[in-house]
Design an enzyme around this catalytic site. Structure first.
Site, PDB file in Angstrom:
ATOM      1  CG  ASN A  56      35.621 -30.001 -76.193  1.00 28.33           C
ATOM      2  OD1 ASN A  56      35.090 -28.939 -76.780  1.00 28.33           O
ATOM      3  ND2 ASN A  56      35.143 -31.171 -75.919  1.00 28.33           N
ATOM      4  NE  ARG A 107      33.561 -31.495 -80.150  1.00 26.73           N
ATOM      5  CZ  ARG A 107      32.449 -31.701 -79.546  1.00 26.73           C
ATOM      6  NH1 ARG A 107      32.567 -31.183 -78.397  1.00 26.73           N
ATOM      7  NH2 ARG A 107      31.552 -31.961 -80.218  1.00 26.73           N
ATOM      8  CG  HIS A 123      28.827 -36.547 -81.624  1.00 21.80           C
ATOM      9  ND1 HIS A 123      27.309 -36.663 -81.759  1.00 21.80           N
ATOM     10  CD2 HIS A 123      28.831 -35.567 -80.737  1.00 21.80           C
ATOM     11  CE1 HIS A 123      26.668 -35.684 -81.050  1.00 21.80           C
ATOM     12  NE2 HIS A 123      27.792 -35.255 -80.315  1.00 21.80           N
ATOM     13  NE  ARG A 145      22.767 -29.812 -79.383  1.00 19.75           N
ATOM     14  CZ  ARG A 145      24.046 -30.481 -79.517  1.00 19.75           C
ATOM     15  NH1 ARG A 145      24.156 -30.717 -80.830  1.00 19.75           N
ATOM     16  NH2 ARG A 145      24.577 -30.773 -78.622  1.00 19.75           N
ATOM     17  CD  GLU A 160      34.433 -36.712 -78.154  1.00 20.88           C
ATOM     18  OE1 GLU A 160      34.370 -36.509 -77.080  1.00 20.88           O
ATOM     19  OE2 GLU A 160      33.444 -35.821 -78.792  1.00 20.88           O
TER      20      GLU A 160
END
Ligand code: ADP
Length: 398
Positions: A9, A93, A181, A241, A379
């Site tokens: 990742n 990812r 996600h 963000r 993940e």
């Protein structure tokens, strides 16, 4: 021989990795995991074994200045530890798969070219995800690679959930809501049948609250809507963000403040959200520990926005049966979970405070109409599974 899968990742300043091993026909098992943080500034390497025991914790020298040099450093460590192991493949990812990639895919030059066109839609992640794929291809030319997308889990949502209500000609080339996600949500969906069977069959909202934050509305473990859209800027307030903002504000930045597209991009991806409101930090821990009014307002807004979006997705689902918290803030902050659950009490969530402090997994009282849960996400395991499955298929065919 045992099969190994490397999961990567790659971000702008960190490279996270996990090594999974599969003995004979057994399931994938975590062998080790770790990360190189502070790439380009103060690089630091840490690694733990599958049981959480420390394997490495060290400062790295200044030669680790970018993604490829971080990969070289990681490769040297892996060689010293796993020399002679058979690497089945490398799973990555990749944040954006666009409309075309609704499932994990084996990387080819054509796939890579497609994914490069999506860089403007995920400037904070996509370039670094793809740079890692390119660097591996150069260094391990024979090893197959698999891209696993954060958008895939959401494909199959009803058409209305994907609409961006702008003129058709503007939207023709893929301007639609995608959601992100997805690897995290896919993991949560995979463990619900065992952890919360009623919820697995019902209507769930999963709150992935980390540096990036979003909600996913699931019916029967499938995504029907989510709070992130065309890019990872929509919905909830995030570390840097903003989440949803009136698009008129963006016009104002261009027209009245005369900012360039690059400046606006930097504001939206790196300077807004918790950091923008507080002017102090993008880290929820700092803000919860601060008495500054601006820090409090940032936390208040984070909770307010989460509760507001939970209400919206509850409307989409026609009511909910459960709420699941996951990711850095969702898994670790009892305070934020408590405040979001209290703000969502009208939905029928009755929080069990002791269970919430203990991180659950169930954090609602037994009589609560709507259950609440803390489920740590994983993940990397999802990426390892997809990588193993896709590459196993190739092997079987060869
Ligand atoms: P990512 O993987 O997107 O970088 P994580 O899911 O690891 O993000 O979440 C990172 C965020 O989690 C940090 O910015 C921090 O604000 C938050 N976090 C971690 N631990 C805690 C904690 N104990 N209390 C509050 N927030 C926490």
């Amino acid at each position: 021989m045992d099969d190994y899968t490397i999961v990567l990742n790659a971000g702008s300043s960190s490279l996270k990795f996990s090594i999974y091993v599969r003995r004979e026909a057994a399931a994938w098992r975590l062998e080790s995991r770790g990360q190189i943080e502070g790439i380009g500034t103060a690089p630091h390497f840490s690694a733990r074994d599958g049981a959480g025991g420390r394997l490495a914790e060290e400062r790295m020298d200044g030669s680790v200045r970018d993604g490829p040099s971080a990969l070289d450093a990681l490769a040297a460590w892996l060689r010293s530890r796993y020399s002679g192991a058979r690497v089945l493949g490398v799973g990555h990812r990749v944040v954006h798969g666009g409309a075309k990639y609704a499932a994990p895919t084996v990387v080819t030059p054509e796939v890579l070219a497609d994914l490069r066109t999506l860089i403007p839609l995920a400037p904070l992640h996509q370039p670094y995800n793809l740079a890692a794929i390119e660097a591996i291809a150069e260094r391990l030319p024979g090893v197959p690679q698999v891209a696993c997308f954060d958008t895939s889990f959401h494909r199959g949502q009803p058409a209305v959930a994907e609409v961006v209500p702008l003129p058709r000609e503007v939207c023709r080339d893929g301007v639609q809501r995608y959601g992100f996600h997805g690897l995290s949500y896919e993991y949560i969906a995979s463990v619900l049948p065992e952890m919360a069977p009623d919820l697995a069959r019902g209507r769930a909202i999963v709150a992935h609250l980390g540096s990036g934050a979003s909600l996913c509305a699931m019916k029967n473990r499938r995504s029907v809507d989510s709070s992130l859209g065309f890019t990872a800027l929509d919905g909830l307030c995030m570390g840097t963000r903003p989440g949803a903002v009136d698009p008129g504000v963006i016009l104002y930045l261009f027209q009245n403040l005369r900012l360039s597209a690059k400046d606006v991009e930097t504001i939206l991806y790196k300077k807004s959200g918790l950091l923008g409101i507080s002017g102090i930090s993008n880290d929820m821990r700092d803000l919860l520990g601060s008495t500054e009014p601006a820090a409090r307002l940032a936390v208040d807004y984070f909770v307010y926005r989460a509760a507001k979006e939970i209400g919206a997705l509850a409307a989409v689902l026609g009511g909910i049966d459960g709420l699941v918290f996951t990711a850095g803030i969702g898994e670790n902050s009892a305070e934020i979970r408590k405040r979001i659950c209290e703000a969502s009490a009208w939905l029928g969530i009755d929080l069990e405070h002791d269970a919430n402090e203990r991180k659950g997994p169930r954090i609602s009282r037994s009589g609560s109409r709507v259950s609440a849960w803390v489920i740590p996400t994983n993940e990397e395991l999802i990426i390892a599974r997809h990588t193993g499955m896709l590459l196993g298929l190739i092997e079987a065919r060869a």
